[in-house]
Design a protein around this motif. Structure first.
Motif, mmCIF file in Angstrom:
data_model
loop_
_atom_site.group_PDB
_atom_site.id
_atom_site.type_symbol
_atom_site.label_atom_id
_atom_site.label_comp_id
_atom_site.label_asym_id
_atom_site.label_seq_id
_atom_site.Cartn_x
_atom_site.Cartn_y
_atom_site.Cartn_z
ATOM 1 N N MET A 281 -77.036 2.886 -43.783
ATOM 2 C CA MET A 281 -76.988 2.728 -45.335
ATOM 3 C C MET A 281 -78.289 3.666 -45.382
ATOM 4 N N SER B 271 -85.005 -8.205 -37.624
ATOM 5 C CA SER B 271 -83.669 -7.286 -38.158
ATOM 6 C C SER B 271 -82.823 -8.509 -39.916
ATOM 7 N N GLY B 272 -81.848 -6.795 -40.960
ATOM 8 C CA GLY B 272 -82.284 -8.307 -41.685
ATOM 9 C C GLY B 272 -80.891 -9.188 -41.999
ATOM 10 N N SER B 273 -80.162 -8.843 -40.856
ATOM 11 C CA SER B 273 -78.900 -9.965 -41.622
ATOM 12 C C SER B 273 -79.792 -11.234 -40.919
ATOM 13 N N LYS C 259 -72.064 -7.943 -48.550
ATOM 14 C CA LYS C 259 -72.979 -6.761 -47.129
ATOM 15 C C LYS C 259 -74.013 -7.035 -48.327
ATOM 16 N N TYR C 260 -74.862 -6.761 -47.103
ATOM 17 C CA TYR C 260 -76.197 -5.844 -47.409
ATOM 18 C C TYR C 260 -76.559 -4.398 -46.725
ATOM 19 N N SER D 263 -77.569 0.406 -37.703
ATOM 20 C CA SER D 263 -76.575 0.411 -39.288
ATOM 21 C C SER D 263 -77.776 0.858 -40.298
ATOM 22 N N ARG E 284 -80.396 -14.282 -42.930
ATOM 23 C CA ARG E 284 -79.575 -15.358 -42.978
ATOM 24 C C ARG E 284 -78.961 -16.200 -41.737
HETATM 25 O O1 PMV Z 1 -79.514 -6.740 -40.053
HETATM 26 P P1 PMV Z 1 -78.785 -5.196 -39.710
HETATM 27 O O2 PMV Z 1 -79.413 -3.751 -40.439
HETATM 28 O O3 PMV Z 1 -78.379 -5.026 -38.847
HETATM 29 O O4 PMV Z 1 -77.424 -4.636 -41.243
HETATM 30 C C1 PMV Z 1 -76.624 -5.798 -40.993
HETATM 31 C C2 PMV Z 1 -75.430 -4.333 -42.225
HETATM 32 C C3 PMV Z 1 -74.397 -4.771 -41.900
HETATM 33 O O5 PMV Z 1 -73.764 -6.020 -41.027
HETATM 34 C C4 PMV Z 1 -73.301 -3.870 -42.076
HETATM 35 C C5 PMV Z 1 -74.101 -6.287 -42.837
HETATM 36 C C6 PMV Z 1 -74.247 -7.141 -43.650
HETATM 37 O O6 PMV Z 1 -75.067 -8.133 -44.564
HETATM 38 O O7 PMV Z 1 -74.846 -7.957 -42.165
#
Ligand code: PMV
Length: 329
Positions: free
Chosen positions: A208, A151-153, A34-35, A204, A156
């Protein structure tokens, strides 16, 4: 460094050949490592590298056009909820030619009831669609930087299959990019086990930040994440399913442990989440090679091999099985 500066830097040398419309699909993804934690909140730069698997043809399709008077944002053919539209418009501001607005139609084929986040596939699809509309012709790696600003995820979700997101070290985040791990693991399956589709009360980003600031266990998180990241790469390279499942499950539980030890405490689990975890542990004790991972929410994502699909469905009749390599949209 501001988001706007990153965008201007990336687009400085790029051509602009706008078209009438830009359309793209991006898959949703589930992190196995996970991030969790930002070293830079404005640019969504992570503390640790992460590794995910994309969900094949489950994700978001987005079409973008230029509009005249104001942004018009449709989600699944309906005017988008106000907070969703505001978040997208703020992101579009980064790319907006003076006086220009956008018409965005975005459709998720992830059932909302599955409780899966759509922001990852949503921002990835929007970045790709904008690239096509504007005619920038950015490389995927560059697009993963643009998606990250949403968004961070989403970083990917630019690729299918296994994907790594390198944390990077630079303060401008130009080395914080995604990269696909080549090769299909064709009998690997993901089972979406929905416990609740209610909106989470703590997002999230807030989760975090609270964890990073107050949890003693957070100090060990980045060390565990670094080990898990390497172990997962080894497990994938050698197609070692028990190693993959154990590492992913332990990584998710370690992330949740940092939340439980935060203050005020943060627990995304519902009683049914715990019941499902215990059912997985029972199944494993009885010899079924079954693991789970969880994100910042109450739902489980089961990990198993195709040979065990019938046994998993018998134990979890409501599970929705996804073949990550089964027909990309
Ligand atoms: O991309 P965000 O800010 O919604 O963060 C995602 C965080 C987790 O789903 C808990 C972990 C992950 O790596 O997707």
């Amino acid at each position: 460094m501001k988001r706007q500066q990153v965008v201007e830097g990336l687009l400085a040398q790029k051509r602009r050949a706008p078209r009438e419309c830009g359309e793209a699909f991006a898959p949703s993804n589930i992190a196995l490592c996970k991030y969790w934690g930002k070293r830079n909140a404005e640019l969504n730069l992570p503390v640790n590298s992460s590794l995910s698997i994309s969900l094949g043809n489950l994700g978001t399709r987005t079409v973008v056009r230029f509009a005249e008077a104001s942004d018009r944002i449709l989600l699944n053919q309906q005017p988008a909820p106000r907070d969703f539209a505001a978040r997208l418009s703020a992101y579009l501001d980064l790319f907006r030619p003076a006086g220009q607005f956008f018409d965005v139609c975005t459709e998720n084929n992830i059932p909302t009831a599955a409780g899966l986040a759509s922001s990852a596939s949503g921002f990835a699809a929007l970045s790709l669609a904008l690239d096509r509309l504007m005619g920038w012709e950015l490389a995927r790696e560059e697009l993963s930087i643009l998606a990250r600003l949403g968004s961070g995820s989403a970083t990917r979700s630019l690729y299918h299959g296994f994907v790594v997101w390198h944390a990077g070290q630079r303060s401008d985040g130009m080395d914080s990019v995604a990269e696909p791990l080549l090769g299909a693991w064709s009998d690997l399956r993901i089972g979406i086990l929905s416990v609740s589709s209610d909106r989470k009360s703590v997002g999230s980003t807030e989760g975090m930040n609270r964890t990073r600031e107050t949890s003693e266990l957070y100090h060990s998180w980045h060390k565990q994440a670094a080990c898990d990241f390497d172990a997962l790469r080894t497990a994938i390279a050698s197609r070692d399913f028990p190693m993959l499942g154990q590492t992913a499950e332990n990584n998710a539980l370690a992330m949740h442990a940092t939340m439980l030890s935060a203050w005020p405490p943060l627990c995304y689990w519902l009683p049914d989440s715990l019941a499902a975890m215990q059912a997985v542990w029972r199944a494993r004790a009885e010899g079924l090679e079954l693991y789970f991972t969880m994100d910042a929410g109450p739902n489980l994502k089961l990990l198993f091999l195709q040979a065990d699909e019938a046994a998993v469905c018998a134990r979890f009749p409501s599970v929705r099985v996804v073949n990550p390599w089964g027909g990309h949209a």
